[in-house]
Enzyme design. Structure first.
Site, PDB file in Angstrom:
ATOM      1  N   CYS A  93       0.768  -1.115   0.037  1.00  0.00           N
ATOM      2  CA  CYS A  93       0.002   0.002   0.108  1.00  0.00           C
ATOM      3  C   CYS A  93       0.824   1.301   0.003  1.00  0.00           C
ATOM      4  O   CYS A  93       0.335   2.201  -0.246  1.00  0.00           O
ATOM      5  CB  CYS A  93      -0.642  -0.158   1.326  1.00  0.00           C
ATOM      6  SG  CYS A  93      -0.072   0.019   2.703  1.00  0.00           S
ATOM      7  N   CYS A 145      -2.861  -3.044   8.694  1.00  0.00           N
ATOM      8  CA  CYS A 145      -2.498  -1.809   8.836  1.00  0.00           C
ATOM      9  C   CYS A 145      -1.726  -1.804  10.327  1.00  0.00           C
ATOM     10  O   CYS A 145      -0.833  -0.909  10.654  1.00  0.00           O
ATOM     11  CB  CYS A 145      -3.626  -0.528   8.714  1.00  0.00           C
ATOM     12  SG  CYS A 145      -4.456  -0.656   7.356  1.00  0.00           S
TER      13      CYS A 145
HETATM   14 FE1  FES Z   1      -1.367   0.785   4.309  1.00  0.00          FE
HETATM   15 FE2  FES Z   1      -3.490   0.971   5.976  1.00  0.00          FE
HETATM   16  S1  FES Z   1      -3.665   0.737   3.818  1.00  0.00           S
HETATM   17  S2  FES Z   1      -1.069   0.650   6.376  1.00  0.00           S
END
Ligand code: FES
Length: 145
Positions: free
Chosen positions: A33, A103
Protein backbone atom coordinates in the site's frame (compact mmCIF):
# COMPACT_ATOMS: atom_id res chain seq x y z
CA UNK A 1 -17.34 1.16 10.28
CA UNK A 2 -14.67 2.60 12.57
CA UNK A 3 -14.97 2.72 16.35
CA UNK A 4 -15.09 6.05 18.15
CA UNK A 5 -11.62 5.40 19.53
CA UNK A 6 -10.19 4.82 16.06
CA UNK A 7 -11.76 8.06 14.84
CA UNK A 8 -10.43 9.90 17.90
CA UNK A 9 -6.86 8.67 17.42
CA UNK A 10 -7.06 9.33 13.69
CA UNK A 11 -8.30 12.91 14.02
CA UNK A 12 -6.23 13.68 17.11
CA UNK A 13 -3.19 11.41 17.03
CA UNK A 14 -1.04 11.32 20.19
CA UNK A 15 2.75 11.58 20.25
CA UNK A 16 3.27 12.77 16.70
CA UNK A 17 6.75 14.09 15.96
CA UNK A 18 10.33 12.98 16.30
CA UNK A 19 12.96 12.75 19.03
CA UNK A 20 16.43 14.10 18.43
CA UNK A 21 19.22 11.73 19.41
CA UNK A 22 16.66 9.01 20.06
CA UNK A 23 17.72 5.87 21.93
CA UNK A 24 16.14 3.78 19.19
CA UNK A 25 14.47 4.47 15.86
CA UNK A 26 12.46 2.03 13.79
CA UNK A 27 11.08 2.45 10.28
CA UNK A 28 8.79 -0.02 8.62
CA UNK A 29 6.90 0.12 5.35
CA UNK A 30 4.31 -1.91 3.58
CA UNK A 31 5.21 -1.98 -0.10
CA UNK A 32 1.73 -3.20 -1.04
CA UNK A 33 0.00 0.00 0.00
CA UNK A 34 3.06 2.26 0.17
CA UNK A 35 2.48 3.23 3.79
CA UNK A 36 5.42 3.93 6.11
CA UNK A 37 5.78 4.39 9.85
CA UNK A 38 8.75 5.61 11.87
CA UNK A 39 8.90 5.47 15.66
CA UNK A 40 11.37 7.11 18.04
CA UNK A 41 12.10 5.97 21.61
CA UNK A 42 13.75 7.87 24.40
CA UNK A 43 14.79 5.12 26.84
CA UNK A 44 16.22 5.88 30.28
CA UNK A 45 18.97 4.10 32.21
CA UNK A 46 16.41 1.72 33.73
CA UNK A 47 15.34 0.59 30.25
CA UNK A 48 12.02 2.39 30.60
CA UNK A 49 10.55 4.15 27.56
CA UNK A 50 10.45 7.69 28.85
CA UNK A 51 9.14 9.23 25.66
CA UNK A 52 7.96 8.07 22.29
CA UNK A 53 7.07 9.87 19.07
CA UNK A 54 5.98 8.67 15.67
CA UNK A 55 5.44 9.74 12.11
CA UNK A 56 3.20 7.81 9.78
CA UNK A 57 2.76 8.33 6.10
CA UNK A 58 -0.23 6.11 5.82
CA UNK A 59 -3.92 5.45 5.93
CA UNK A 60 -6.25 6.43 8.74
CA UNK A 61 -6.06 3.03 10.40
CA UNK A 62 -2.26 3.19 10.34
CA UNK A 63 -2.34 6.62 11.99
CA UNK A 64 -4.83 5.50 14.66
CA UNK A 65 -2.98 2.27 15.47
CA UNK A 66 0.39 4.06 15.57
CA UNK A 67 -1.06 6.65 17.94
CA UNK A 68 -2.55 4.03 20.25
CA UNK A 69 0.64 1.93 20.12
CA UNK A 70 2.72 4.88 21.32
CA UNK A 71 0.29 5.40 24.20
CA UNK A 72 0.57 1.74 25.15
CA UNK A 73 4.39 1.58 25.19
CA UNK A 74 5.01 4.89 26.94
CA UNK A 75 6.28 4.30 30.47
CA UNK A 76 6.86 0.61 29.85
CA UNK A 77 10.16 -1.23 29.98
CA UNK A 78 11.67 -2.43 26.73
CA UNK A 79 10.63 -5.97 27.69
CA UNK A 80 7.02 -4.96 28.32
CA UNK A 81 6.97 -3.00 25.06
CA UNK A 82 7.71 -6.21 23.18
CA UNK A 83 4.37 -7.56 24.47
CA UNK A 84 2.44 -4.73 22.79
CA UNK A 85 1.16 -6.67 19.79
CA UNK A 86 -1.02 -5.43 16.99
CA UNK A 87 -3.82 -7.44 18.59
CA UNK A 88 -3.40 -5.51 21.85
CA UNK A 89 -3.43 -2.25 19.93
CA UNK A 90 -6.59 -3.22 18.07
CA UNK A 91 -8.30 -4.27 21.28
CA UNK A 92 -7.43 -0.93 22.85
CA UNK A 93 -9.07 0.74 19.85
CA UNK A 94 -12.23 -1.40 20.12
CA UNK A 95 -11.36 -3.21 16.92
CA UNK A 96 -10.65 -2.52 13.27
CA UNK A 97 -12.55 -3.62 10.17
CA UNK A 98 -11.02 -6.92 8.91
CA UNK A 99 -9.71 -5.30 5.74
CA UNK A 100 -7.70 -2.87 7.88
CA UNK A 101 -6.13 -5.39 10.26
CA UNK A 102 -2.86 -5.43 8.31
CA UNK A 103 -2.45 -1.69 8.96
CA UNK A 104 -1.98 -2.37 12.66
CA UNK A 105 1.09 -4.49 11.87
CA UNK A 106 3.02 -1.37 10.89
CA UNK A 107 3.00 -0.12 14.48
CA UNK A 108 3.96 -3.47 15.97
CA UNK A 109 6.83 -3.96 13.54
CA UNK A 110 8.03 -0.38 13.96
CA UNK A 111 8.15 -0.87 17.75
CA UNK A 112 10.23 -4.01 17.21
CA UNK A 113 12.51 -2.19 14.79
CA UNK A 114 13.09 0.64 17.27
CA UNK A 115 13.79 -1.85 20.08
CA UNK A 116 16.21 -3.66 17.79
CA UNK A 117 18.00 -0.40 17.01
CA UNK A 118 18.25 0.36 20.74
CA UNK A 119 19.64 -3.12 21.49
CA UNK A 120 22.26 -2.77 18.77
CA UNK A 121 23.36 0.58 20.15
CA UNK A 122 23.48 -0.76 23.72
CA UNK A 123 24.96 -4.14 22.74
CA UNK A 124 22.18 -6.03 24.50
CA UNK A 125 19.59 -8.56 23.38
CA UNK A 126 15.92 -8.93 24.27
CA UNK A 127 14.75 -12.49 24.32
CA UNK A 128 12.09 -13.06 21.69
CA UNK A 129 12.96 -9.98 19.64
CA UNK A 130 13.65 -10.90 16.04
CA UNK A 131 15.46 -8.84 13.49
CA UNK A 132 12.72 -6.66 12.02
CA UNK A 133 11.71 -6.56 8.39
CA UNK A 134 11.73 -3.23 6.64
CA UNK A 135 8.81 -4.29 4.44
CA UNK A 136 5.86 -6.14 5.91
CA UNK A 137 3.92 -6.25 2.65
CA UNK A 138 4.34 -9.97 2.19
CA UNK A 139 2.91 -10.81 5.56
CA UNK A 140 -0.84 -10.72 5.80
CA UNK A 141 -2.28 -11.64 9.18
CA UNK A 142 -5.29 -13.85 9.53
CA UNK A 143 -8.47 -11.88 9.85
CA UNK A 144 -9.95 -13.68 12.78
CA UNK A 145 -9.64 -10.75 15.19
FE1 FES B 1 -1.50 0.71 4.21
FE2 FES B 1 -3.40 0.91 5.98
S1 FES B 1 -3.63 0.73 3.82
S2 FES B 1 -1.29 0.73 6.32
Amino acid sequence: MYSEKVMDHFTNPRNVGEIENASGVGTVGNAKCGDIMRIYFDIDENQVIRDVKFKTFGCGAAVATSSMATELVKGKTIYEALEVTNKAVMEALDGLPPIKVHCSLLAEEAIHAALWDYCEKQHITIEGLKKPKSDIGEEEPSEEY
